[in-house]
Design an enzyme around this catalytic site. Structure first.
Site, PDB file in Angstrom:
ATOM      1  N   ARG A 154      10.697  25.588 -14.619  1.00  0.00           N
ATOM      2  CA  ARG A 154      10.955  26.089 -15.980  1.00  0.00           C
ATOM      3  C   ARG A 154       9.246  26.488 -16.558  1.00  0.00           C
ATOM      4  O   ARG A 154       8.378  25.595 -16.201  1.00  0.00           O
ATOM      5  CB  ARG A 154      11.717  25.278 -17.043  1.00  0.00           C
ATOM      6  CG  ARG A 154      13.177  25.142 -16.457  1.00  0.00           C
ATOM      7  CD  ARG A 154      13.747  24.172 -17.491  1.00  0.00           C
ATOM      8  NE  ARG A 154      13.127  23.042 -17.958  1.00  0.00           N
ATOM      9  CZ  ARG A 154      13.000  21.977 -17.402  1.00  0.00           C
ATOM     10  NH1 ARG A 154      13.914  21.738 -16.174  1.00  0.00           N
ATOM     11  NH2 ARG A 154      12.582  20.791 -17.494  1.00  0.00           N
ATOM     12  N   ARG A 160       6.084  42.559 -11.169  1.00  0.00           N
ATOM     13  CA  ARG A 160       5.697  43.244  -9.806  1.00  0.00           C
ATOM     14  C   ARG A 160       4.440  43.869  -9.581  1.00  0.00           C
ATOM     15  O   ARG A 160       4.301  44.398  -8.360  1.00  0.00           O
ATOM     16  CB  ARG A 160       6.751  44.569 -10.512  1.00  0.00           C
ATOM     17  CG  ARG A 160       8.425  44.296 -10.463  1.00  0.00           C
ATOM     18  CD  ARG A 160       8.682  44.752  -8.865  1.00  0.00           C
ATOM     19  NE  ARG A 160      10.304  44.277  -8.965  1.00  0.00           N
ATOM     20  CZ  ARG A 160      10.692  43.247  -8.320  1.00  0.00           C
ATOM     21  NH1 ARG A 160       9.954  42.439  -7.831  1.00  0.00           N
ATOM     22  NH2 ARG A 160      11.903  42.951  -8.477  1.00  0.00           N
ATOM     23  N   CYS A 188      15.326  40.296 -16.066  1.00  0.00           N
ATOM     24  CA  CYS A 188      15.038  40.080 -17.492  1.00  0.00           C
ATOM     25  C   CYS A 188      16.307  40.077 -18.453  1.00  0.00           C
ATOM     26  O   CYS A 188      17.539  40.621 -18.151  1.00  0.00           O
ATOM     27  CB  CYS A 188      14.199  41.230 -17.784  1.00  0.00           C
ATOM     28  SG  CYS A 188      12.394  41.290 -17.256  1.00  0.00           S
ATOM     29  N   GLU A 245      16.830  36.205 -25.002  1.00  0.00           N
ATOM     30  CA  GLU A 245      17.065  34.848 -25.515  1.00  0.00           C
ATOM     31  C   GLU A 245      18.244  34.780 -26.671  1.00  0.00           C
ATOM     32  O   GLU A 245      18.363  35.998 -27.548  1.00  0.00           O
ATOM     33  CB  GLU A 245      15.902  33.993 -26.258  1.00  0.00           C
ATOM     34  CG  GLU A 245      14.895  33.602 -25.095  1.00  0.00           C
ATOM     35  CD  GLU A 245      15.443  32.198 -24.592  1.00  0.00           C
ATOM     36  OE1 GLU A 245      16.174  31.354 -24.909  1.00  0.00           O
ATOM     37  OE2 GLU A 245      15.216  32.221 -23.246  1.00  0.00           O
ATOM     38  N   ARG A 303       9.950  33.052 -21.288  1.00  0.00           N
ATOM     39  CA  ARG A 303      10.367  31.860 -20.741  1.00  0.00           C
ATOM     40  C   ARG A 303      10.743  32.469 -19.413  1.00  0.00           C
ATOM     41  O   ARG A 303      11.082  33.330 -18.959  1.00  0.00           O
ATOM     42  CB  ARG A 303      11.574  31.426 -21.123  1.00  0.00           C
ATOM     43  CG  ARG A 303      11.605  30.735 -22.695  1.00  0.00           C
ATOM     44  CD  ARG A 303      12.910  30.194 -23.043  1.00  0.00           C
ATOM     45  NE  ARG A 303      12.813  29.914 -24.416  1.00  0.00           N
ATOM     46  CZ  ARG A 303      13.058  28.845 -24.937  1.00  0.00           C
ATOM     47  NH1 ARG A 303      13.286  27.729 -24.259  1.00  0.00           N
ATOM     48  NH2 ARG A 303      13.099  28.674 -26.196  1.00  0.00           N
ATOM     49  N   TYR A 327       4.396  24.485 -19.790  1.00  0.00           N
ATOM     50  CA  TYR A 327       4.533  25.185 -21.292  1.00  0.00           C
ATOM     51  C   TYR A 327       3.200  25.372 -21.725  1.00  0.00           C
ATOM     52  O   TYR A 327       2.356  24.296 -21.814  1.00  0.00           O
ATOM     53  CB  TYR A 327       5.326  24.305 -22.231  1.00  0.00           C
ATOM     54  CG  TYR A 327       6.823  24.051 -21.687  1.00  0.00           C
ATOM     55  CD1 TYR A 327       7.869  24.939 -22.316  1.00  0.00           C
ATOM     56  CD2 TYR A 327       7.190  23.340 -20.513  1.00  0.00           C
ATOM     57  CE1 TYR A 327       9.172  24.978 -21.661  1.00  0.00           C
ATOM     58  CE2 TYR A 327       8.387  23.273 -19.818  1.00  0.00           C
ATOM     59  CZ  TYR A 327       9.321  24.145 -20.640  1.00  0.00           C
ATOM     60  OH  TYR A 327      10.799  24.095 -20.305  1.00  0.00           O
ATOM     61  N   ARG A 343       8.610  21.414 -25.192  1.00  0.00           N
ATOM     62  CA  ARG A 343       8.828  20.188 -24.397  1.00  0.00           C
ATOM     63  C   ARG A 343       7.389  19.567 -24.468  1.00  0.00           C
ATOM     64  O   ARG A 343       6.570  19.631 -23.593  1.00  0.00           O
ATOM     65  CB  ARG A 343       8.958  20.749 -22.966  1.00  0.00           C
ATOM     66  CG  ARG A 343      10.477  21.286 -22.621  1.00  0.00           C
ATOM     67  CD  ARG A 343      11.689  20.287 -22.944  1.00  0.00           C
ATOM     68  NE  ARG A 343      11.370  18.838 -21.879  1.00  0.00           N
ATOM     69  CZ  ARG A 343      12.036  18.756 -21.092  1.00  0.00           C
ATOM     70  NH1 ARG A 343      12.398  19.643 -20.194  1.00  0.00           N
ATOM     71  NH2 ARG A 343      11.782  17.743 -20.300  1.00  0.00           N
TER      72      ARG A 343
END
Length: 124
Positions: free
Chosen positions: A7, A63, A75, A78, A90, A108, A116
Site C-alpha cells: 500500500r 504507463r 484507476c 475513493e 493511493r 505514505y 498511517r
C-alpha cells in the site's frame, strides 16, 4: 512465491495534471525501491484518487515509466467520506515475492503520512 499487496499514498497541493503525474511517479518509485521489486514482479496496480482530483488519470504516469507498459492498471475514485484526507492518491501494488507479509514496506508520503502514522519513516 506469494502474491503480496503493498500500500501507499501521497497528497498533492493542487488538482493539476502535472502534479498528479509527478506524485504518482514519486509514490510508485518509492514503493518499488523500498521493496526491491521490478515490473516483472508486479501482478497489478490499483490506483485511487479522492474526488477533488480529476485533472488526469494517474495511471498515465505509470504507463510512461520504463518497462511498465504491460503491467495491468486500474484507476478508481475513493469513497467520498466526510472529513477524509483531501487531494490524495493511493496505490495498491500486488507483487510476486518470496518475502513475508511483515517484510512488505508500505509507503505514505507528504500529507498522507497521517493515514498511517505507524508506518511513517520516523516510526520504522
Amino acid at each position: 512465491m506469494f502474491v503480496r499487496g503493498i500500500r501507499g499514498a501521497i497528497t498533492v497541493d493542487s488538482n493539476s495534471e502535472q502534479e498528479i503525474l509527478d506524485a504518482t511517479t514519486e509514490l510508485l518509485s518509492e514503493i518499488v525501491n523500498e521493496n526491491e521489486v521490478n515490473p516483472e514482479h508486479i501482478c497489478s496496480v490499483f490506483v485511487t484518487m479522492t474526488t477533488d482530483l480529476d485533472a488526469t488519470f494517474p495511471a498515465r504516469a505509470i504507463r510512461q515509466m520504463e518497462d511498465w507498459d504491460l503491467v495491468p492498471l486500474m484507476c478508481s475514485v475513493e469513497i467520498p467520506v466526510h472529513g477524509s484526507l483531501a487531494k490524495c492518491i493511493r496505490l495498491m501494488v500486488t507483487v510476486n515475492t518470496e518475502k513475508a507479509q511483515r517484510q512488505m514496506v508500505h509507503v505514505y508520503l507528504r500529507g498522507a503520512q497521517i493515514l498511517r502514522p505507524d508506518l511513517a519513516p520516523s516510526s520504522q
